[in-house]
Design a protein around this motif. Structure first.
Motif, PDB file in Angstrom:
ATOM      1  N   LYS A 151      -4.633   0.940  -4.962  1.00 51.90           N
ATOM      2  CA  LYS A 151      -6.082   1.049  -5.027  1.00 51.90           C
ATOM      3  C   LYS A 151      -6.597   0.152  -6.150  1.00 51.90           C
ATOM      4  O   LYS A 151      -5.817  -0.410  -6.930  1.00 51.90           O
ATOM      5  CB  LYS A 151      -6.500   2.497  -5.278  1.00 51.90           C
ATOM      6  CG  LYS A 151      -6.028   3.082  -6.607  1.00 51.90           C
ATOM      7  CD  LYS A 151      -6.505   4.519  -6.736  1.00 51.90           C
ATOM      8  CE  LYS A 151      -6.010   5.175  -8.002  1.00 51.90           C
ATOM      9  NZ  LYS A 151      -6.483   6.558  -8.148  1.00 51.90           N
ATOM     10  N   ASP A 185      -2.337   4.805   0.698  1.00 50.96           N
ATOM     11  CA  ASP A 185      -1.345   5.696   0.096  1.00 50.96           C
ATOM     12  C   ASP A 185      -0.289   5.960   1.165  1.00 50.96           C
ATOM     13  O   ASP A 185      -0.330   6.962   1.876  1.00 50.96           O
ATOM     14  CB  ASP A 185      -2.017   6.997  -0.367  1.00 50.96           C
ATOM     15  CG  ASP A 185      -1.175   7.742  -1.394  1.00 50.96           C
ATOM     16  OD1 ASP A 185      -0.016   7.337  -1.604  1.00 50.96           O
ATOM     17  OD2 ASP A 185      -1.665   8.711  -1.973  1.00 50.96           O
ATOM     18  N   TYR A 232       1.122   3.894  -3.498  1.00 48.40           N
ATOM     19  CA  TYR A 232      -0.324   4.146  -3.510  1.00 48.40           C
ATOM     20  C   TYR A 232      -0.963   2.914  -4.133  1.00 48.40           C
ATOM     21  O   TYR A 232      -0.634   2.534  -5.255  1.00 48.40           O
ATOM     22  CB  TYR A 232      -0.586   5.393  -4.346  1.00 48.40           C
ATOM     23  CG  TYR A 232      -2.031   5.841  -4.448  1.00 48.40           C
ATOM     24  CD1 TYR A 232      -2.995   5.495  -3.504  1.00 48.40           C
ATOM     25  CD2 TYR A 232      -2.425   6.664  -5.507  1.00 48.40           C
ATOM     26  CE1 TYR A 232      -4.304   5.938  -3.617  1.00 48.40           C
ATOM     27  CE2 TYR A 232      -3.731   7.117  -5.625  1.00 48.40           C
ATOM     28  CZ  TYR A 232      -4.665   6.750  -4.682  1.00 48.40           C
ATOM     29  OH  TYR A 232      -5.958   7.192  -4.790  1.00 48.40           O
ATOM     30  N   TRP A 278      -6.099   5.032   5.317  1.00 44.20           N
ATOM     31  CA  TRP A 278      -7.328   4.956   4.540  1.00 44.20           C
ATOM     32  C   TRP A 278      -7.859   3.533   4.484  1.00 44.20           C
ATOM     33  O   TRP A 278      -7.088   2.562   4.529  1.00 44.20           O
ATOM     34  CB  TRP A 278      -7.087   5.431   3.110  1.00 44.20           C
ATOM     35  CG  TRP A 278      -6.821   6.894   2.991  1.00 44.20           C
ATOM     36  CD1 TRP A 278      -7.008   7.866   3.933  1.00 44.20           C
ATOM     37  CD2 TRP A 278      -6.296   7.561   1.832  1.00 44.20           C
ATOM     38  NE1 TRP A 278      -6.637   9.097   3.440  1.00 44.20           N
ATOM     39  CE2 TRP A 278      -6.199   8.946   2.161  1.00 44.20           C
ATOM     40  CE3 TRP A 278      -5.909   7.137   0.562  1.00 44.20           C
ATOM     41  CZ2 TRP A 278      -5.726   9.887   1.255  1.00 44.20           C
ATOM     42  CZ3 TRP A 278      -5.442   8.079  -0.342  1.00 44.20           C
ATOM     43  CH2 TRP A 278      -5.350   9.429   0.004  1.00 44.20           C
ATOM     44  N   LYS A 293      -6.229  -4.021  -9.619  1.00 48.01           N
ATOM     45  CA  LYS A 293      -5.324  -3.412  -8.653  1.00 48.01           C
ATOM     46  C   LYS A 293      -4.325  -2.502  -9.370  1.00 48.01           C
ATOM     47  O   LYS A 293      -3.703  -2.888 -10.352  1.00 48.01           O
ATOM     48  CB  LYS A 293      -4.560  -4.470  -7.869  1.00 48.01           C
ATOM     49  CG  LYS A 293      -3.632  -3.886  -6.796  1.00 48.01           C
ATOM     50  CD  LYS A 293      -2.744  -4.934  -6.164  1.00 48.01           C
ATOM     51  CE  LYS A 293      -3.543  -5.860  -5.274  1.00 48.01           C
ATOM     52  NZ  LYS A 293      -2.656  -6.833  -4.567  1.00 48.01           N
ATOM     53  N   LYS A 310      -8.318   1.699   0.152  1.00 37.82           N
ATOM     54  CA  LYS A 310      -7.119   1.988  -0.623  1.00 37.82           C
ATOM     55  C   LYS A 310      -6.067   2.479   0.360  1.00 37.82           C
ATOM     56  O   LYS A 310      -6.383   2.871   1.493  1.00 37.82           O
ATOM     57  CB  LYS A 310      -7.390   3.037  -1.695  1.00 37.82           C
ATOM     58  CG  LYS A 310      -7.902   4.367  -1.162  1.00 37.82           C
ATOM     59  CD  LYS A 310      -8.212   5.330  -2.302  1.00 37.82           C
ATOM     60  CE  LYS A 310      -8.777   6.644  -1.757  1.00 37.82           C
ATOM     61  NZ  LYS A 310      -9.105   7.594  -2.842  1.00 37.82           N
TER      62      LYS A 310
END
Length: 199
Positions: free
Chosen positions: A136, A189, A134, A184, A142, A187
């Motif tokens: 983001k 995941d 993940y 997404w 970061k 971001k």
């Protein structure tokens, strides 16, 4: 009854299973009634082709879909390293991810937020999370989860257990109405497959 029917099964949460999750993944403030959750027994194979027994807890809404998905992943030799209840890690998502453990239900918030995760409702599954992190930004910094997954941020690299949009795992989850966090924007995941909550 076939071998797959015997070894892939769905059960309600009995007292023995509840004793394993009470106060860990199932916390006192969890809004999901225990009767809405299901316990799954699953077979899976690792990279070496070993047949391993796994277990997972999910919302009843997705239990049958997950059994179908994991049966097909098993028969097609799709590698999944571990499928253990996150309670074996004291419901610590970071520890579970570092160990490349695939899991579903864990009543918790999305990291760095106060919003309940789809995992908190048993409606999201993380597959081979160490190799599919993940990623983001939080306050311009970061964040990679698990923190040990920096080597797997570059999705152009070739490495084991990597999930891509065109692989069998993604296709099967999509066929059953799940969305993928790898799609997404802003971001990513890569481990995360989820169903929108309908209740």
């Amino acid at each position: 009854m076939s071998l797959l029917e015997k070894t892939f099964c769905i059960a309600e949460i009995d007292n023995e299973i509840f004793s394993r999750i009470d106060g860990k993944s199932y916390k006192k403030n969890c809004p999901v009634p225990i009767g809405d959750l299901r316990y799954l027994k699953i077979l899976h194979k690792n990279l070496s082709g070993e047949i391993l027994s796994g277990e997972m807890i999910c919302h009843a809404q997705i239990a049958a879909a997950l059994i179908d998905i994991f049966k097909k992943l098993f028969t097609e030799n799709y590698p999944i390293e571990k499928i253990r209840l996150i309670d074996e890690y004291d419901a610590d998502d970071e520890l579970s991810m570092r160990d490349n453990n695939s899991s579903c239900f864990n009543f918790r918030c999305i990291s760095h937020t106060t919003e309940i995760s789809a995992h908190g409702y048993g409606l999201a599954v993380d597959i081979n999370p160490l190799y599919n992190p993940y990623i983001k930004f939080v306050d311009g910094k970061k964040i990679i989860e698990p923190i040990t997954a920096a080597d797997f941020e570059d999705r152009e690299k070739i490495f084991p257990y990597k999930i891509t949009e065109n692989d069998l795992c993604c296709k099967l989850f999509a066929e059953h109405g799940f969305s993928w966090g790898g799609n997404w924007r802003g971001k990513k995941d890569y481990q995360h497959f989820y169903i929108e909550r309908k209740y």
